[in-house]
Design an enzyme around this catalytic site. Structure first.
Site, short mmCIF file in Angstrom:
data_model
loop_
_atom_site.label_atom_id
_atom_site.label_comp_id
_atom_site.label_asym_id
_atom_site.label_seq_id
_atom_site.Cartn_x
_atom_site.Cartn_y
_atom_site.Cartn_z
N THR A 77 0.77 -1.23 -0.07
CA THR A 77 0.03 0.13 0.18
C THR A 77 0.80 1.29 0.19
OG1 THR A 77 -1.85 -1.00 1.14
CG2 THR A 77 -1.73 1.29 1.30
N LYS A 116 5.96 8.68 12.63
CA LYS A 116 6.98 8.43 11.23
C LYS A 116 6.04 8.80 9.52
CE LYS A 116 10.69 6.60 13.19
NZ LYS A 116 9.97 6.42 14.47
N ASP A 198 -9.38 -4.13 0.42
CA ASP A 198 -8.14 -4.66 0.65
C ASP A 198 -8.51 -5.78 2.23
OD1 ASP A 198 -4.97 -4.69 0.83
OD2 ASP A 198 -5.59 -4.22 2.84
N HIS A 202 -7.73 -9.64 2.09
CA HIS A 202 -6.69 -10.37 3.15
C HIS A 202 -7.50 -11.53 4.14
CE1 HIS A 202 -3.29 -8.08 2.60
NE2 HIS A 202 -3.93 -7.00 2.83
P1 AMP Z 1 -1.20 -3.13 3.54
O1 AMP Z 1 -2.49 -3.94 3.19
O2 AMP Z 1 -0.52 -3.74 4.59
O3 AMP Z 1 -0.32 -2.67 2.49
O4 AMP Z 1 -1.88 -1.81 3.92
C1 AMP Z 1 -3.28 -1.44 4.06
C2 AMP Z 1 -3.69 -0.83 5.21
O5 AMP Z 1 -2.90 0.61 5.30
C3 AMP Z 1 -5.16 -0.23 5.28
O6 AMP Z 1 -5.60 -1.12 5.69
C4 AMP Z 1 -5.04 1.22 6.03
O7 AMP Z 1 -5.29 0.86 7.56
C5 AMP Z 1 -3.52 1.40 6.03
N1 AMP Z 1 -3.60 2.90 5.62
C6 AMP Z 1 -3.76 3.61 4.61
N2 AMP Z 1 -3.50 4.70 4.52
C7 AMP Z 1 -2.96 4.93 5.70
C8 AMP Z 1 -2.39 6.31 6.46
N3 AMP Z 1 -2.41 7.43 5.63
N4 AMP Z 1 -1.96 6.02 7.51
C9 AMP Z 1 -2.10 5.09 8.12
N5 AMP Z 1 -2.28 3.86 7.68
C10 AMP Z 1 -2.90 3.90 6.43
ZN ZN Z 2 -3.13 -1.54 -0.55
ZN ZN Z 3 -3.43 -5.05 2.16
#
Ligand code: AMP
Ligand code: ZN
Ligand code: ZN
Length: 409
Positions: A77, A116, A198, A202
């Site tokens: 993401t 961060k 998403d 998952h």
């Molecule tokens: P991933 O599937 O691990 O690549 O990441 C997806 C997750 O990123 C989503 O479920 C969101 O909760 C999180 N996410 C998206 N945008 C943000 C943001 N701006 N700050 C923190 N978390 C985020």
């Molecule tokens: Zn994503």
């Molecule tokens: Zn994801």
């Protein structure tokens, strides 16, 4: 679902209006133009073929549909939303994974660490909202990776701290209201973000009734959004892009590899990331030993940073670890033994795997109608949006020439 019941009526009304307005279509007034980009996290390119999505189909026939949009490696993401925003490969913008070690500050960046996520130090390149603001175009964001940080002295004029509990309808209400701000405050670029499908992908896998329900719910939401935009007095100046950061691959618990099974703890300095891409830095003197074990492990690719294949564009950034491990399609990796055999979904795999490809739809005065666009890379979004906004792009990895065919001359 209540939204769904209205879909057909909505499509009919918009269709009649769009057809009757064809001859009236104004040549786009670049001063007033608004580009709205929505990202639906993890919306795989073929969900509209697998599930019932009349509103996406409507956009395809009245606007542009790409076969797919191709993410950067790793298809996670944060690297990808920021590549969409900057037109740069993660190697060049520095958000090389959802989690990484930064040798400059000797700190770990991770998406759950707000200090961060909100720190501009981590965000290289120039996101589209900075390019726009620098050239006098106001911008607004209801969530986008990087939008919560000050980058090169700029932020979107309106921005929000990510909070997944804000209902999608409320996000839409804000986006719509921003298009009606007085001219001097009105943004020319709006980004917004929804963290589904998403999550369901998952938890239940891309081909599941839960993912089907969510995709169809999001399709209805998109239908309502298009209808509400169409009702606005300035709808003829609003271009809408609906896209996603990556797709989703099906995983099976029994296809799991514990990559540390044969590696003693004292060989390892650091392991970061999570399935299906892990970063490993060995302790001094153990690089060859770690390499030998990983190289003998089946169903994964492992690269020494210096030898990552060219097509992944992932080699030079100091935040990339010495060894990079990517599971093969369908496989999962981790650092512990697990016993689960459940089916779910994951992304992060090599973008050559078409399950990682995502959607791209667009509709509005600057887009051709019923135009089929061939697959393109998500780094091409930045030059595309610069063209729509009539602003000068930074030199980036993406290319306008791959996507300019969709723009109505
Ligand atoms: P991933 O599937 O691990 O690549 O990441 C997806 C997750 O990123 C989503 O479920 C969101 O909760 C999180 N996410 C998206 N945008 C943000 C943001 N701006 N700050 C923190 N978390 C985020
Ligand atoms: Zn994503
Ligand atoms: Zn994801």
């Amino acid at each position: 679902m209540k939204l769904l019941k209205h879909s057909i009526l909505i499509l009919l009304i918009i269709s009649i209006c769009l057809n009757s307005c064809d001859n009236l279509r104004l040549s786009s007034d670049k001063d007033q133009n608004i580009v709205i980009m929505l990202s639906l996290d993890g919306f795989r390119w073929d969900y509209p073929e697998l599930y019932h999505t009349p509103n996406f189909d409507f956009i395809a026939s009245h606007g542009v549909k790409a076969e797919s949009i191709i993410p950067c490696f790793p298809s996670k993401t944060f690297p990808n939303h920021y590549s969409m925003a900057t037109g740069l490969y993660p190697d060049n913008h520095g958000l090389v994974n959802n989690t990484f070690y930064d040798p400059g500050r000797q700190e770990i960046y991770s998406i759950g660490d707000r200090s961060k996520v909100e720190d501009g130090y981590y965000y290289g390149g120039e996101p589209i909202w900075v390019t726009a603001e620098k050239q006098g175009i106001k911008t607004a964001s209801f969530f986008w990776v990087g939008s919560e940080a000050e980058i090169n002295g700029y932020r979107p004029g309106i921005w929000k701290v990510f909070n997944s509990s804000i209902p999608y309808g409320d996000r839409m209400d804000s986006v719509i209201s921003w298009t009606q701000l007085p001219k001097e405050e009105r943004p020319g670029l709006i980004t917004w973000y929804i963290e589904e499908p998403d999550g369901v992908g998952h938890n239940f896998g891309p081909q599941s009734s839960e993912t089907e329900d969510m995709v169809e719910h999001l399709d209805s939401l998109v239908g309502v959004f298009i209808k509400r935009i169409h009702e606005l007095p300035n709808f003829k100046n609003i271009d809408i892009i609906i896209t996603s950061d990556h797709g989703m691959g099906e995983t099976h618990g029994e296809k799991y590899i514990n990559i540390l099974e044969n590696i003693p703890e004292n060989w390892i300095l650091r392991v970061l990331g999570y399935n299906p891409v892990l970063f490993i830095d060995p302790n001094e003197g153990y690089a060859d030993s770690v390499w030998a074990v990983l190289n003998n492990t089946t169903d994964i690719s492992v690269w020494d940073k210096e030898n990552v294949p060219d097509y992944l564009h992932y080699r030079d950034n100091p935040r990339i670890s010495k060894f990079i491990i990517a599971a093969d399609s369908g496989f999962s990796i981790g650092t512990k033994a697990i016993t689960s055999t459940s089916v779910g979904g994951a992304h992060g795999y090599d973008p050559g795997n078409s399950d990682m490809h995502a959607i791209f739809y667009a509709i509005g005065p600057n887009f051709k109608k019923n135009y089929k666009q061939e697959s393109f890379k998500n780094i091409d979004l930045y030059p595309l949006i610069c063209e729509l906004l009539d602003i000068v792009p930074e030199a980036v990895d993406g290319s306008l020439s791959r996507v300019s065919g969709m723009i109505d001359p």
